[in-house]
Design a protein around this motif. Structure first.
Motif, PDB file in Angstrom:
ATOM      1  N   GLN A 119     -21.709  -0.924  13.802  1.00  0.00           N
ATOM      2  CA  GLN A 119     -20.926   0.312  13.789  1.00  0.00           C
ATOM      3  C   GLN A 119     -21.793   1.570  13.801  1.00  0.00           C
ATOM      4  OE1 GLN A 119     -17.917   0.292  10.724  1.00  0.00           O
ATOM      5  NE2 GLN A 119     -17.430  -1.846  11.140  1.00  0.00           N
ATOM      6  N   LEU A 120     -23.102   1.421  13.626  1.00  0.00           N
ATOM      7  CA  LEU A 120     -23.980   2.590  13.650  1.00  0.00           C
ATOM      8  C   LEU A 120     -24.032   3.165  15.058  1.00  0.00           C
ATOM      9  CD1 LEU A 120     -26.876   1.305  11.387  1.00  0.00           C
ATOM     10  CD2 LEU A 120     -25.091   2.949  10.793  1.00  0.00           C
ATOM     11  N   PRO A 121     -23.971   4.484  15.186  1.00  0.00           N
ATOM     12  CA  PRO A 121     -23.825   5.090  16.512  1.00  0.00           C
ATOM     13  C   PRO A 121     -25.015   4.897  17.446  1.00  0.00           C
ATOM     14  CG  PRO A 121     -24.118   6.771  14.825  1.00  0.00           C
ATOM     15  CD  PRO A 121     -23.955   5.464  14.117  1.00  0.00           C
ATOM     16  N   ASN A 122     -26.225   4.784  16.947  1.00  0.00           N
ATOM     17  CA  ASN A 122     -27.403   4.681  17.810  1.00  0.00           C
ATOM     18  C   ASN A 122     -28.011   3.285  17.819  1.00  0.00           C
ATOM     19  OD1 ASN A 122     -27.288   7.418  18.532  1.00  0.00           O
ATOM     20  ND2 ASN A 122     -28.296   7.971  16.635  1.00  0.00           N
ATOM     21  N   VAL A 123     -27.246   2.293  17.414  1.00  0.00           N
ATOM     22  CA  VAL A 123     -27.751   0.928  17.279  1.00  0.00           C
ATOM     23  C   VAL A 123     -26.984  -0.010  18.199  1.00  0.00           C
ATOM     24  CG1 VAL A 123     -27.926  -1.023  15.685  1.00  0.00           C
ATOM     25  CG2 VAL A 123     -28.533   1.260  14.910  1.00  0.00           C
ATOM     26  N   GLN A 124     -27.729  -0.873  18.874  1.00  0.00           N
ATOM     27  CA  GLN A 124     -27.115  -1.902  19.712  1.00  0.00           C
ATOM     28  C   GLN A 124     -27.765  -3.238  19.352  1.00  0.00           C
ATOM     29  OE1 GLN A 124     -27.581  -1.294  23.899  1.00  0.00           O
ATOM     30  NE2 GLN A 124     -26.389  -3.085  24.426  1.00  0.00           N
ATOM     31  N   ILE A 125     -26.970  -4.186  18.872  1.00  0.00           N
ATOM     32  CA  ILE A 125     -27.473  -5.527  18.574  1.00  0.00           C
ATOM     33  C   ILE A 125     -27.498  -6.292  19.881  1.00  0.00           C
ATOM     34  CG2 ILE A 125     -27.084  -7.663  17.295  1.00  0.00           C
ATOM     35  CD1 ILE A 125     -25.669  -5.947  15.156  1.00  0.00           C
ATOM     36  N   THR A 126     -28.695  -6.640  20.343  1.00  0.00           N
ATOM     37  CA  THR A 126     -28.819  -7.313  21.637  1.00  0.00           C
ATOM     38  C   THR A 126     -28.860  -8.831  21.495  1.00  0.00           C
ATOM     39  OG1 THR A 126     -31.217  -7.048  21.565  1.00  0.00           O
ATOM     40  CG2 THR A 126     -29.951  -5.366  22.743  1.00  0.00           C
ATOM     41  N   GLU A 127     -29.299  -9.331  20.350  1.00  0.00           N
ATOM     42  CA  GLU A 127     -29.311 -10.774  20.109  1.00  0.00           C
ATOM     43  C   GLU A 127     -28.994 -11.056  18.655  1.00  0.00           C
ATOM     44  OE1 GLU A 127     -32.312 -13.342  21.613  1.00  0.00           O
ATOM     45  OE2 GLU A 127     -32.826 -11.962  23.233  1.00  0.00           O
ATOM     46  N   SER A 128     -28.227 -12.113  18.444  1.00  0.00           N
ATOM     47  CA  SER A 128     -27.865 -12.554  17.105  1.00  0.00           C
ATOM     48  C   SER A 128     -27.939 -14.078  17.096  1.00  0.00           C
ATOM     49  CB  SER A 128     -26.452 -12.076  16.768  1.00  0.00           C
ATOM     50  OG  SER A 128     -26.050 -12.562  15.513  1.00  0.00           O
ATOM     51  N   SER A 129     -28.784 -14.622  16.256  1.00  0.00           N
ATOM     52  CA  SER A 129     -28.978 -16.073  16.242  1.00  0.00           C
ATOM     53  C   SER A 129     -27.868 -16.763  15.459  1.00  0.00           C
ATOM     54  CB  SER A 129     -30.331 -16.419  15.617  1.00  0.00           C
ATOM     55  OG  SER A 129     -30.277 -16.269  14.204  1.00  0.00           O
ATOM     56  N   GLU A 130     -27.900 -18.071  15.503  1.00  0.00           N
ATOM     57  CA  GLU A 130     -27.023 -18.863  14.658  1.00  0.00           C
ATOM     58  C   GLU A 130     -27.577 -18.835  13.235  1.00  0.00           C
ATOM     59  OE1 GLU A 130     -28.361 -23.345  15.145  1.00  0.00           O
ATOM     60  OE2 GLU A 130     -28.164 -22.378  17.095  1.00  0.00           O
ATOM     61  N   PHE A 131     -26.866 -19.404  12.286  1.00  0.00           N
ATOM     62  CA  PHE A 131     -27.332 -19.505  10.914  1.00  0.00           C
ATOM     63  C   PHE A 131     -28.261 -20.711  10.781  1.00  0.00           C
ATOM     64  CE2 PHE A 131     -23.252 -17.306  10.375  1.00  0.00           C
ATOM     65  CZ  PHE A 131     -23.683 -16.214   9.638  1.00  0.00           C
ATOM     66  N   TYR A 132     -29.348 -20.521  10.043  1.00  0.00           N
ATOM     67  CA  TYR A 132     -30.271 -21.616   9.745  1.00  0.00           C
ATOM     68  C   TYR A 132     -30.282 -21.823   8.237  1.00  0.00           C
ATOM     69  CZ  TYR A 132     -31.957 -20.706  14.462  1.00  0.00           C
ATOM     70  OH  TYR A 132     -32.041 -20.517  15.821  1.00  0.00           O
ATOM     71  N   ARG A 133     -30.190 -23.058   7.808  1.00  0.00           N
ATOM     72  CA  ARG A 133     -30.174 -23.373   6.373  1.00  0.00           C
ATOM     73  C   ARG A 133     -31.575 -23.194   5.791  1.00  0.00           C
ATOM     74  NH1 ARG A 133     -26.450 -25.727   3.535  1.00  0.00           N
ATOM     75  NH2 ARG A 133     -25.373 -26.563   5.352  1.00  0.00           N
ATOM     76  N   ASN A 134     -31.648 -22.533   4.648  1.00  0.00           N
ATOM     77  CA  ASN A 134     -32.917 -22.414   3.929  1.00  0.00           C
ATOM     78  C   ASN A 134     -33.200 -23.713   3.184  1.00  0.00           C
ATOM     79  OD1 ASN A 134     -33.436 -19.837   4.780  1.00  0.00           O
ATOM     80  ND2 ASN A 134     -32.833 -18.850   2.869  1.00  0.00           N
ATOM     81  N   LYS A 135     -34.440 -24.119   3.156  1.00  0.00           N
ATOM     82  CA  LYS A 135     -34.808 -25.346   2.445  1.00  0.00           C
ATOM     83  C   LYS A 135     -34.602 -25.164   0.950  1.00  0.00           C
ATOM     84  CE  LYS A 135     -38.196 -26.908   5.791  1.00  0.00           C
ATOM     85  NZ  LYS A 135     -39.600 -27.243   6.050  1.00  0.00           N
TER      86      LYS A 135
END
Length: 80
Positions: free
Chosen positions: A44-60
């Protein structure tokens, strides 16, 4: 907010004209819900564009906390 997406996301925002590039890679760590919330806020930030978003990875060693990666660029057009 220890061990949540908000405490694990580190990003420096420079004023206009400073800094070296137009892209930031972020590693989020926390609950899935916290990371989804943060990603929605960033989108929602006006000057920000998310170009890639990964899947969730489980932490050990935990079933509660995950990690995910984002690539963020300066928006060419302002989000509305």
């Amino acid at each position: 907010m220890r061990n949540t997406a908000l405490s694990a996301a580190h990003m420096v925002i420079y004023p206009e004209g400073l800094g070296g590039g137009d892209m930031v890679k972020m590693r989020l760590q926390g609950t899935k819900e916290d990371m989804e919330w943060l990603e929605e806020q960033l989108a929602q930030l006006p000057n920000v564009q998310i170009t890639e978003s990964s899947e969730f990875y489980r932490n050990k060693g935990t079933n509660n906390y995950f990690r995910k990666y984002l690539e963020i660029e300066k928006a060419t057009e302002v989000n509305e």
